[in-house]
Design a protein around this motif. Structure first.
Motif, PDB file in Angstrom:
ATOM      1  N   LEU A  28      44.366  47.392  41.861  1.00  0.00           N
ATOM      2  CA  LEU A  28      43.331  46.472  42.314  1.00  0.00           C
ATOM      3  C   LEU A  28      42.133  46.528  41.372  1.00  0.00           C
ATOM      4  N   GLU A  29      41.789  47.719  40.921  1.00  0.00           N
ATOM      5  CA  GLU A  29      40.654  47.888  40.013  1.00  0.00           C
ATOM      6  C   GLU A  29      40.867  47.129  38.708  1.00  0.00           C
ATOM      7  N   ARG A  30      42.083  47.195  38.196  1.00  0.00           N
ATOM      8  CA  ARG A  30      42.388  46.501  36.924  1.00  0.00           C
ATOM      9  C   ARG A  30      42.310  44.984  37.102  1.00  0.00           C
ATOM     10  N   ILE A  31      42.801  44.485  38.221  1.00  0.00           N
ATOM     11  CA  ILE A  31      42.764  43.054  38.490  1.00  0.00           C
ATOM     12  C   ILE A  31      41.324  42.577  38.639  1.00  0.00           C
ATOM     13  N   VAL A  32      40.515  43.339  39.370  1.00  0.00           N
ATOM     14  CA  VAL A  32      39.107  42.971  39.561  1.00  0.00           C
ATOM     15  C   VAL A  32      38.375  43.002  38.222  1.00  0.00           C
ATOM     16  N   ALA A  33      38.614  44.039  37.424  1.00  0.00           N
ATOM     17  CA  ALA A  33      37.958  44.130  36.110  1.00  0.00           C
ATOM     18  C   ALA A  33      38.349  42.950  35.225  1.00  0.00           C
ATOM     19  N   ALA A  34      39.612  42.547  35.268  1.00  0.00           N
ATOM     20  CA  ALA A  34      40.050  41.385  34.491  1.00  0.00           C
ATOM     21  C   ALA A  34      39.360  40.121  34.995  1.00  0.00           C
ATOM     22  N   GLY A  35      39.227  39.993  36.304  1.00  0.00           N
ATOM     23  CA  GLY A  35      38.533  38.834  36.880  1.00  0.00           C
ATOM     24  C   GLY A  35      37.086  38.769  36.432  1.00  0.00           C
ATOM     25  N   VAL A  36      36.425  39.912  36.420  1.00  0.00           N
ATOM     26  CA  VAL A  36      35.027  39.964  35.973  1.00  0.00           C
ATOM     27  C   VAL A  36      34.937  39.585  34.500  1.00  0.00           C
ATOM     28  N   ALA A  37      35.860  40.087  33.694  1.00  0.00           N
ATOM     29  CA  ALA A  37      35.837  39.778  32.255  1.00  0.00           C
ATOM     30  C   ALA A  37      36.063  38.283  32.009  1.00  0.00           C
ATOM     31  N   VAL A  38      37.008  37.696  32.723  1.00  0.00           N
ATOM     32  CA  VAL A  38      37.270  36.262  32.557  1.00  0.00           C
ATOM     33  C   VAL A  38      36.054  35.451  32.996  1.00  0.00           C
ATOM     34  N   ALA A  39      35.499  35.776  34.150  1.00  0.00           N
ATOM     35  CA  ALA A  39      34.333  35.037  34.652  1.00  0.00           C
ATOM     36  C   ALA A  39      33.137  35.211  33.722  1.00  0.00           C
ATOM     37  N   ASP A  40      32.996  36.398  33.149  1.00  0.00           N
ATOM     38  CA  ASP A  40      31.887  36.646  32.229  1.00  0.00           C
ATOM     39  C   ASP A  40      32.034  35.806  30.966  1.00  0.00           C
ATOM     40  N   ALA A  41      33.259  35.689  30.472  1.00  0.00           N
ATOM     41  CA  ALA A  41      33.498  34.952  29.239  1.00  0.00           C
ATOM     42  C   ALA A  41      33.572  33.441  29.445  1.00  0.00           C
ATOM     43  N   GLU A  42      34.148  33.009  30.573  1.00  0.00           N
ATOM     44  CA  GLU A  42      34.433  31.584  30.752  1.00  0.00           C
ATOM     45  C   GLU A  42      33.743  30.958  31.957  1.00  0.00           C
ATOM     46  N   GLY A  43      33.033  31.757  32.717  1.00  0.00           N
ATOM     47  CA  GLY A  43      32.403  31.251  33.930  1.00  0.00           C
ATOM     48  C   GLY A  43      33.403  31.182  35.075  1.00  0.00           C
ATOM     49  N   LEU A  44      32.901  30.984  36.284  1.00  0.00           N
ATOM     50  CA  LEU A  44      33.785  30.921  37.453  1.00  0.00           C
ATOM     51  C   LEU A  44      34.762  29.755  37.370  1.00  0.00           C
ATOM     52  N   ALA A  45      34.409  28.706  36.661  1.00  0.00           N
ATOM     53  CA  ALA A  45      35.316  27.567  36.519  1.00  0.00           C
ATOM     54  C   ALA A  45      36.588  27.962  35.766  1.00  0.00           C
ATOM     55  N   GLY A  46      36.518  28.963  34.916  1.00  0.00           N
ATOM     56  CA  GLY A  46      37.674  29.417  34.161  1.00  0.00           C
ATOM     57  C   GLY A  46      38.512  30.449  34.883  1.00  0.00           C
ATOM     58  N   LEU A  47      38.075  30.832  36.061  1.00  0.00           N
ATOM     59  CA  LEU A  47      38.757  31.874  36.815  1.00  0.00           C
ATOM     60  C   LEU A  47      39.925  31.289  37.607  1.00  0.00           C
ATOM     61  N   SER A  48      41.108  31.786  37.327  1.00  0.00           N
ATOM     62  CA  SER A  48      42.295  31.388  38.080  1.00  0.00           C
ATOM     63  C   SER A  48      43.222  32.593  38.143  1.00  0.00           C
ATOM     64  N   MET A  49      44.096  32.578  39.119  1.00  0.00           N
ATOM     65  CA  MET A  49      45.044  33.679  39.235  1.00  0.00           C
ATOM     66  C   MET A  49      45.961  33.708  38.006  1.00  0.00           C
ATOM     67  N   SER A  50      46.306  32.548  37.479  1.00  0.00           N
ATOM     68  CA  SER A  50      47.141  32.486  36.273  1.00  0.00           C
ATOM     69  C   SER A  50      46.422  33.113  35.086  1.00  0.00           C
TER      70      SER A  50
END
Length: 86
Positions: A28-50
């Protein structure tokens, strides 16, 4: 008092991951960290499970073993941003 959702109980250390079944390849920690990294780089609009699955080298549907939905993941990301618990 209501019970915590499973994903929060796991994240907060209030519930152990079930020991039955195959050993989880992710955390879960790795998934959350990846989500934070994606959102940080691309914004929430770039956040998807894929997109997150691509970051952790997994198939998108495998993430649903850890979080029930993208909304649950966003809640965990917000919780993560608050820092460690004391």
């Amino acid at each position: 008092m209501s019970e915590l959702p499973g994903y929060l109980a796991l994240a907060w250390g209030k519930q152990e991951r079930p020991t039955r079944g195959p050993k989880p390849g992710l955390s879960l920690e790795r998934i959350v960290a990846a989500g934070v990294a994606v959102a940080d780089a691309e914004g929430l609009a770039g956040l998807s499970m894929s997109r997150i699955a691509a970051e952790v080298g997994a198939k998108p549907m495998s993430l649903y073993r850890y979080v029930g939905s993208k909304d649950d993941l966003v809640i965990l990301m917000i919780d993560h941003a608050g820092g460690p618990r004391r």
